[in-house]
Design a protein around this motif. Sequence first.
Motif, mmCIF file in Angstrom:
data_model
loop_
_atom_site.group_PDB
_atom_site.id
_atom_site.type_symbol
_atom_site.label_atom_id
_atom_site.label_comp_id
_atom_site.label_asym_id
_atom_site.label_seq_id
_atom_site.Cartn_x
_atom_site.Cartn_y
_atom_site.Cartn_z
ATOM 1 N N PHE A 1 -74.428 142.130 12.061
ATOM 2 C CA PHE A 1 -74.925 141.939 13.418
ATOM 3 C C PHE A 1 -75.664 140.624 13.664
ATOM 4 N N VAL A 2 -76.184 139.957 12.636
ATOM 5 C CA VAL A 2 -76.782 138.630 12.853
ATOM 6 C C VAL A 2 -75.719 137.631 13.321
ATOM 7 N N PRO A 3 -74.581 137.491 12.623
ATOM 8 C CA PRO A 3 -73.574 136.541 13.126
ATOM 9 C C PRO A 3 -72.955 136.980 14.447
ATOM 10 N N MET A 4 -72.809 138.280 14.680
ATOM 11 C CA MET A 4 -72.280 138.731 15.962
ATOM 12 C C MET A 4 -73.223 138.343 17.094
ATOM 13 N N PHE A 5 -74.527 138.470 16.835
ATOM 14 C CA PHE A 5 -75.508 138.057 17.833
ATOM 15 C C PHE A 5 -75.391 136.563 18.108
ATOM 16 N N ALA A 6 -75.189 135.759 17.057
ATOM 17 C CA ALA A 6 -75.055 134.309 17.239
ATOM 18 C C ALA A 6 -73.871 133.989 18.146
ATOM 19 N N VAL A 7 -72.748 134.657 17.918
ATOM 20 C CA VAL A 7 -71.560 134.436 18.759
ATOM 21 C C VAL A 7 -71.864 134.813 20.207
ATOM 22 N N LEU A 8 -72.536 135.943 20.398
ATOM 23 C CA LEU A 8 -72.878 136.409 21.743
ATOM 24 C C LEU A 8 -73.775 135.426 22.474
ATOM 25 N N VAL A 9 -74.835 134.986 21.808
ATOM 26 C CA VAL A 9 -75.810 134.098 22.457
ATOM 27 C C VAL A 9 -75.168 132.766 22.830
ATOM 28 N N VAL A 10 -74.413 132.173 21.912
ATOM 29 C CA VAL A 10 -73.793 130.877 22.194
ATOM 30 C C VAL A 10 -72.796 130.998 23.335
ATOM 31 N N ASP A 11 -71.952 132.028 23.292
ATOM 32 C CA ASP A 11 -70.934 132.165 24.329
ATOM 33 C C ASP A 11 -71.546 132.510 25.691
ATOM 34 N N TYR A 12 -72.553 133.374 25.692
ATOM 35 C CA TYR A 12 -73.131 133.819 26.968
ATOM 36 C C TYR A 12 -74.036 132.764 27.588
ATOM 37 N N PHE A 13 -74.902 132.147 26.774
ATOM 38 C CA PHE A 13 -75.912 131.240 27.314
ATOM 39 C C PHE A 13 -75.469 129.776 27.331
ATOM 40 N N LEU A 14 -74.605 129.366 26.386
ATOM 41 C CA LEU A 14 -74.257 127.947 26.276
ATOM 42 C C LEU A 14 -72.836 127.616 26.736
ATOM 43 N N LEU A 15 -71.940 128.578 26.684
ATOM 44 C CA LEU A 15 -70.543 128.297 27.020
ATOM 45 C C LEU A 15 -70.098 128.949 28.329
ATOM 46 N N GLY A 16 -71.057 129.359 29.139
ATOM 47 C CA GLY A 16 -70.719 129.854 30.467
ATOM 48 C C GLY A 16 -70.325 131.307 30.551
ATOM 49 N N GLY A 17 -70.585 132.080 29.494
ATOM 50 C CA GLY A 17 -70.226 133.490 29.524
ATOM 51 C C GLY A 17 -70.938 134.271 30.611
ATOM 52 N N ALA A 18 -72.152 133.860 30.961
ATOM 53 C CA ALA A 18 -72.914 134.565 31.993
ATOM 54 C C ALA A 18 -72.178 134.575 33.324
ATOM 55 N N ALA A 19 -71.366 133.552 33.575
ATOM 56 C CA ALA A 19 -70.663 133.451 34.859
ATOM 57 C C ALA A 19 -69.264 134.059 34.820
ATOM 58 N N ARG A 20 -68.666 134.178 33.615
ATOM 59 C CA ARG A 20 -67.257 134.576 33.584
ATOM 60 C C ARG A 20 -66.955 135.825 32.762
ATOM 61 N N TRP A 21 -67.951 136.412 32.100
ATOM 62 C CA TRP A 21 -67.664 137.577 31.267
ATOM 63 C C TRP A 21 -67.080 138.709 32.092
ATOM 64 N N ASP A 22 -66.011 139.286 31.586
ATOM 65 C CA ASP A 22 -65.366 140.446 32.197
ATOM 66 C C ASP A 22 -65.710 141.668 31.341
ATOM 67 N N VAL A 23 -66.510 142.592 31.889
ATOM 68 C CA VAL A 23 -66.906 143.778 31.127
ATOM 69 C C VAL A 23 -66.169 145.026 31.614
ATOM 70 N N SER A 24 -65.051 144.821 32.283
ATOM 71 C CA SER A 24 -64.263 145.953 32.760
ATOM 72 C C SER A 24 -63.417 146.528 31.636
ATOM 73 N N GLU A 25 -62.782 147.671 31.887
ATOM 74 C CA GLU A 25 -61.927 148.312 30.900
ATOM 75 C C GLU A 25 -60.628 147.537 30.682
ATOM 76 N N ARG A 26 -60.349 146.543 31.532
ATOM 77 C CA ARG A 26 -59.139 145.746 31.406
ATOM 78 C C ARG A 26 -59.408 144.329 30.897
ATOM 79 N N ALA A 27 -60.617 144.084 30.394
ATOM 80 C CA ALA A 27 -60.957 142.741 29.909
ATOM 81 C C ALA A 27 -59.988 142.304 28.810
ATOM 82 N N PRO A 28 -59.390 141.121 28.936
ATOM 83 C CA PRO A 28 -58.403 140.665 27.942
ATOM 84 C C PRO A 28 -59.057 140.358 26.595
#
Length: 441
Positions: free
Chosen positions: A345-372
């Motif tokens: 979970f430490v490396p998974m958290f790192a992936v989450l934080v970088v993608d969400y906060f630094l790579l624009g995930g906050a604006a484009r994440w799809d959390v629906s049941e059809r997320a690709p």
Amino acid sequence: MARVVVESVEAPLTLDEAPPKALGVLDQGALWANLGVSLLGFSGAVALVNPLGDRPLSFVAALTAAVVGSLVGTAMVGLAAIPGTRTGAPAMVLLRGLFGAKLSYLPTVLNIVQMLGWGAFELWVIAQGAKAIAGTMGVTVPDPVWVIIGGAITTALTIRPLGAVRLLRRYVTVGVIVSMVYFGYVFWQRGAELGSGSWEAFAPSVDYVIALSVSWVPLAADFSRFSRSSRAAFGGVVGGYTIAQVACLTLGIAAMALVGNDPAKVWDPFVAASFGAVFFGILVLRETDQSFVNVYSTTMSVQNLMPRVDRRIISGVVGAFVTLLAIFVNADTYAAFLGIIGAVFVPMFAVLVVDYFLLGGAARWDVSERAPSRWPMVLPWALGFCAWWLLGALPQVPWWESLWLGIRSGLGFTPAPWMSAALGSFLVAALVTLLVGRRRT
């Protein structure tokens, strides 16, 4: 009137319903402060003091490791809580945005396994604490009876989870603070001393504390989704949990010092104190908040797989299974269990934080049941997992230890004592995520 409405709302029964924004900073702070105090923290202090088994830390080094590890770990948990507040999604549902709906099932299953393990360990330690108190009264009750009682309380709390959080804020926190202060004074009066030691195993000790903290990352959003603001969620986690965990580990270090670092006798200084049974009883009863959180978050993880099943039904099944499992666990597997949690979970958290906060995930994440599916995000997670085992202390699981010793030998690499598995795996996963993300953009 508005306050009455807020105080009476409860968590939705399925993922189709929006979560109420019912928890303020005091609710979050009380929840995480109580989670920072754990009987496992007391008994596991030997892994903090002597993580390598032959090079114990000095008291100053152990205390510093507790502070550093807690700050790093709780900052991770606090950051992981923010997306939950913003989206209203539980933790494993959030991972649909990171990995895609189908791929999120992998970390979901891993999280279910770790939550079941945590819940079982918590019920086991509740039974051990209750047995220690009963022993001072000359009462003998079989361990499974205490496990079943703890399991019943745990499962009942999950039916009204927000009510349980408010109960912690109003009543339980004060009793815990008084008990901790009392035992701190008693142990100081008894002159608890850690003895001689060094700083040689400081990095593995910090890794242990980070793993202890970061084990909450996969469930942070399960409660922050009910928070009234991201600031309340982050502040409650970092403030409440850090202070409480450092205090808990310090008491554990002192208790271990009084019994010669014998984990089997860690409860003796608590119950032997005047009024010790009363104050220790408060801490044992409070431990059900740990098992409650684990069972509830297991339920939320299962709902990522079955989003329209009533959470109360899932909680009942999970609570019964954890109770049964707790009858068979023991403390010997605890440190290895924490190492596995950290590596996943430490490396998974790192992936989450970088993608969400630094790579624009906050604006484009799809959390629906059809997320690709987002397969490239699996690569940094996997490399971070490998980095943990290349750098860190290996658990006493023969085949796993042999595997990674062989890989280290093949690479001609021997980790230095100062190397941190937690920070190393985080940096590897974070940097690879940045590279992958930039190539895709």
